[in-house]
Design an enzyme around this catalytic site. Sequence first.
Site, PDB file in Angstrom:
ATOM      1  N   HIS A 277    -103.540  17.840 -32.904  1.00 44.11           N
ATOM      2  CA  HIS A 277    -102.480  18.809 -32.645  1.00 44.11           C
ATOM      3  C   HIS A 277    -102.093  18.771 -31.172  1.00 44.11           C
ATOM      4  CE1 HIS A 277     -99.940  22.163 -33.014  1.00 44.11           C
ATOM      5  NE2 HIS A 277    -100.776  23.107 -33.406  1.00 44.11           N
ATOM      6  N   HIS A 316     -93.751  11.204 -35.705  1.00 48.73           N
ATOM      7  CA  HIS A 316     -93.935  12.649 -35.906  1.00 48.73           C
ATOM      8  C   HIS A 316     -93.835  12.953 -37.393  1.00 48.73           C
ATOM      9  CE1 HIS A 316     -93.281  16.981 -35.500  1.00 48.73           C
ATOM     10  NE2 HIS A 316     -93.832  16.853 -34.311  1.00 48.73           N
ATOM     11  N   ASP A 372     -94.996  14.380 -26.712  1.00 54.27           N
ATOM     12  CA  ASP A 372     -96.173  14.035 -25.914  1.00 54.27           C
ATOM     13  C   ASP A 372     -96.036  12.747 -25.132  1.00 54.27           C
ATOM     14  OD1 ASP A 372     -97.829  16.242 -26.657  1.00 54.27           O
ATOM     15  OD2 ASP A 372     -97.927  15.369 -28.654  1.00 54.27           O
TER      16      ASP A 372
HETATM   17  C1  COA Z   1     -97.685  11.990 -35.536  1.00 56.29           C
HETATM   18  C2  COA Z   1     -98.272  11.194 -36.696  1.00 56.29           C
HETATM   19  C3  COA Z   1     -99.705  11.690 -36.942  1.00 56.29           C
HETATM   20  C4  COA Z   1     -97.389  11.419 -37.957  1.00 56.29           C
HETATM   21  O1  COA Z   1     -98.017  10.857 -39.008  1.00 56.29           O
HETATM   22  P1  COA Z   1     -97.408  10.792 -40.490  1.00 56.29           P
HETATM   23  O2  COA Z   1     -96.204  11.636 -40.616  1.00 56.29           O
HETATM   24  O3  COA Z   1     -98.538  11.053 -41.418  1.00 56.29           O
HETATM   25  O4  COA Z   1     -96.891   9.290 -40.565  1.00 56.29           O
HETATM   26  P2  COA Z   1     -97.677   8.063 -41.133  1.00 56.29           P
HETATM   27  O5  COA Z   1     -99.033   7.967 -40.504  1.00 56.29           O
HETATM   28  O6  COA Z   1     -97.591   8.115 -42.626  1.00 56.29           O
HETATM   29  O7  COA Z   1     -96.806   6.842 -40.594  1.00 56.29           O
HETATM   30  C5  COA Z   1     -95.803   6.130 -41.338  1.00 56.29           C
HETATM   31  C6  COA Z   1     -95.860   4.642 -40.944  1.00 56.29           C
HETATM   32  O8  COA Z   1     -95.606   4.514 -39.531  1.00 56.29           O
HETATM   33  C7  COA Z   1     -96.766   3.970 -38.882  1.00 56.29           C
HETATM   34  N1  COA Z   1     -96.977   4.748 -37.653  1.00 56.29           N
HETATM   35  C8  COA Z   1     -96.839   6.100 -37.524  1.00 56.29           C
HETATM   36  N2  COA Z   1     -97.035   6.461 -36.238  1.00 56.29           N
HETATM   37  C9  COA Z   1     -97.315   5.308 -35.577  1.00 56.29           C
HETATM   38  C10 COA Z   1     -97.598   5.043 -34.232  1.00 56.29           C
HETATM   39  N3  COA Z   1     -97.644   6.028 -33.336  1.00 56.29           N
HETATM   40  N4  COA Z   1     -97.837   3.762 -33.869  1.00 56.29           N
HETATM   41  C11 COA Z   1     -97.776   2.769 -34.785  1.00 56.29           C
HETATM   42  N5  COA Z   1     -97.492   2.964 -36.078  1.00 56.29           N
HETATM   43  C12 COA Z   1     -97.264   4.218 -36.473  1.00 56.29           C
HETATM   44  C13 COA Z   1     -97.924   4.155 -39.855  1.00 56.29           C
HETATM   45  O9  COA Z   1     -98.911   3.181 -39.633  1.00 56.29           O
HETATM   46  C14 COA Z   1     -97.215   4.012 -41.157  1.00 56.29           C
HETATM   47  O10 COA Z   1     -96.963   2.627 -41.357  1.00 56.29           O
HETATM   48  P3  COA Z   1     -97.109   1.984 -42.836  1.00 56.29           P
HETATM   49  O11 COA Z   1     -95.987   2.621 -43.621  1.00 56.29           O
HETATM   50  O12 COA Z   1     -96.936   0.522 -42.619  1.00 56.29           O
HETATM   51  O13 COA Z   1     -98.461   2.371 -43.330  1.00 56.29           O
HETATM   52  C15 COA Z   1     -98.276   9.677 -36.353  1.00 56.29           C
HETATM   53  O14 COA Z   1     -96.963   9.220 -36.145  1.00 56.29           O
HETATM   54  C16 COA Z   1     -99.159   9.361 -35.153  1.00 56.29           C
HETATM   55  O15 COA Z   1    -100.368   9.180 -35.303  1.00 56.29           O
HETATM   56  N6  COA Z   1     -98.556   9.285 -33.925  1.00 56.29           N
HETATM   57  C17 COA Z   1     -99.341   9.054 -32.740  1.00 56.29           C
HETATM   58  C18 COA Z   1    -100.024  10.323 -32.296  1.00 56.29           C
HETATM   59  C19 COA Z   1     -99.076  11.314 -31.683  1.00 56.29           C
HETATM   60  O16 COA Z   1     -98.272  10.958 -30.818  1.00 56.29           O
HETATM   61  N7  COA Z   1     -99.201  12.579 -32.081  1.00 56.29           N
HETATM   62  C20 COA Z   1     -98.402  13.645 -31.542  1.00 56.29           C
HETATM   63  C21 COA Z   1     -97.493  14.243 -32.550  1.00 56.29           C
HETATM   64  S1  COA Z   1     -96.480  15.486 -31.758  1.00 56.29           S
END
Ligand code: COA
Length: 439
Positions: A277, A316, A372
């Site tokens: 988070h 996101h 972020d």
């Molecule tokens: C924010 C987050 C958790 C959202 O997750 P989510 O909605 O569950 O999205 P998913 O994990 O299902 O991602 C969808 C696809 O994009 C990819 N992806 C998502 N975020 C990614 C990232 N930051 N870097 C590389 N690949 C990413 C996933 O691997 C997935 O690929 P696939 O379809 O080939 O499996 C995720 O984007 C993430 O981990 N980001 C980095 C951490 C971050 O910055 N968090 C702050 C949020 S405000």
Amino acid sequence: MTDVSAAAAGQAASLTVRDNRTGTEYDLPIVDGTIKAADLGKIRTADDEPGLAVYDPGFVNTASCRSAVTYIDGEKGILEYRGYPIEQLAEKSNFLEVAYLLIHGELPTKAEYEAWVHEITYHTFVHENVKGFMHGFRYDAHPMGMLMASVGALSTFYPDARNIDDPDNRHMQIVRMIAKMPTLGAWAFRHAQGKPFIYPDNELSYTENFLSMLFRMSEQKFAADPRLAKALDVLLILHADHEQNCSTNAVRSVGSSQVDPYSAVAAGIGALYGPLHGGANEAVLRMLKRIGTKENIPAFIEGVKNGNERLMGFGHRVYKNYDPRAKLIKKACDDVFEVTGVNPLLEIAQELEKIALEDEYFVKRKLYPNVDFYSGLIYEALQFPPEMFTVLFAIGRTPGWLAQWNELIQDKEQKIARPKQIYTGDRTLTFVPAEERWA
Ligand SMILES: CC(C)(COP(=O)(O)OP(=O)(O)OC[C@H]1O[C@@H](n2cnc3c(N)ncnc32)[C@H](O)[C@@H]1OP(=O)(O)O)[C@@H](O)C(=O)NCCC(=O)NCCS
């Protein structure tokens, strides 16, 4: 088809469900694009069998409340507080005015604004005993742990806060919490450094006073650079609310037991403390430091595409477009670096963003910079250690948590939060006493 378009087409806004176990059909009303989970509960195979329920870990497709506080359209990259676009608020308002808007639902008149600022300013002091217990933490205590504990402890200083049905009383606690959060956050910061706690200075603005409590040493008056104070104020605005995220859900869930708001907000701080988070900007900073130079970026991007790395600060759950807050933070970056000198990691961040926005892997998955991606760089330039990043987030989010809590308390449809479960354990085992089992 939504209920609105169904109504426009002269069709009933309802969902017909056929239970193939019994052959019975049910008509479930659709209101505001949702069906009521309780209506599903009427679907059952026999009167003495449990009704149908929804399995939704993480509430990814479950509305838990009606709310008029914050609107997000993730596909279009829109964020509005009480209907006002975040871009306009960040550019033209200030944190205390935004806090007023979130809490009251409307912008203040001049007199209301002045009274609000006066109230907040004159409640920034905390009981002297708070200082005593903050000193009791270990020298290396994480400031979020200190903040969570001290906000929870405030409930013991204001036992009247449990009188949550009285609107004046709620107002009092809201003012106290918004006012005292920077004091507690700054003291947690000073504790880690072994520096004396600095009392609030009521002649300063909210953000200037916070900077004074953080950084003042022997000078009589702390004069923050107005550009830095403004940038920090904008960051607080950008974090002020984000509808039903994990910490807000925690505040609402705990608040639904009708506990006092200090205890509910302490729960929200606990949720925000988690790395999924509030902790992502710290991870961005670590990632940029690890990449080190622009030359290493292509190899890093390859690693991301191969699934060995994650581009932190990108992607996101809700935004499938440029996070509107990220755009505004980029602008604040320029303002801060004008004062502090450019953080060498900025060049790497900008190059990463440029490459990622053109790369098919990221474009296809709709991965854009989130709030972020740049905020950690600003916080570092402002001399905050990474442990403080989440504390700053908590101070900014406080008006949002309280606006949502205040809305919850007045919402006649709300009940104590108590989800169902699908039980997967054993049943009706026979207990064998220890002396027989171990014989
Ligand atoms: C924010 C987050 C958790 C959202 O997750 P989510 O909605 O569950 O999205 P998913 O994990 O299902 O991602 C969808 C696809 O994009 C990819 N992806 C998502 N975020 C990614 C990232 N930051 N870097 C590389 N690949 C990413 C996933 O691997 C997935 O690929 P696939 O379809 O080939 O499996 C995720 O984007 C993430 O981990 N980001 C980095 C951490 C971050 O910055 N968090 C702050 C949020 S405000």
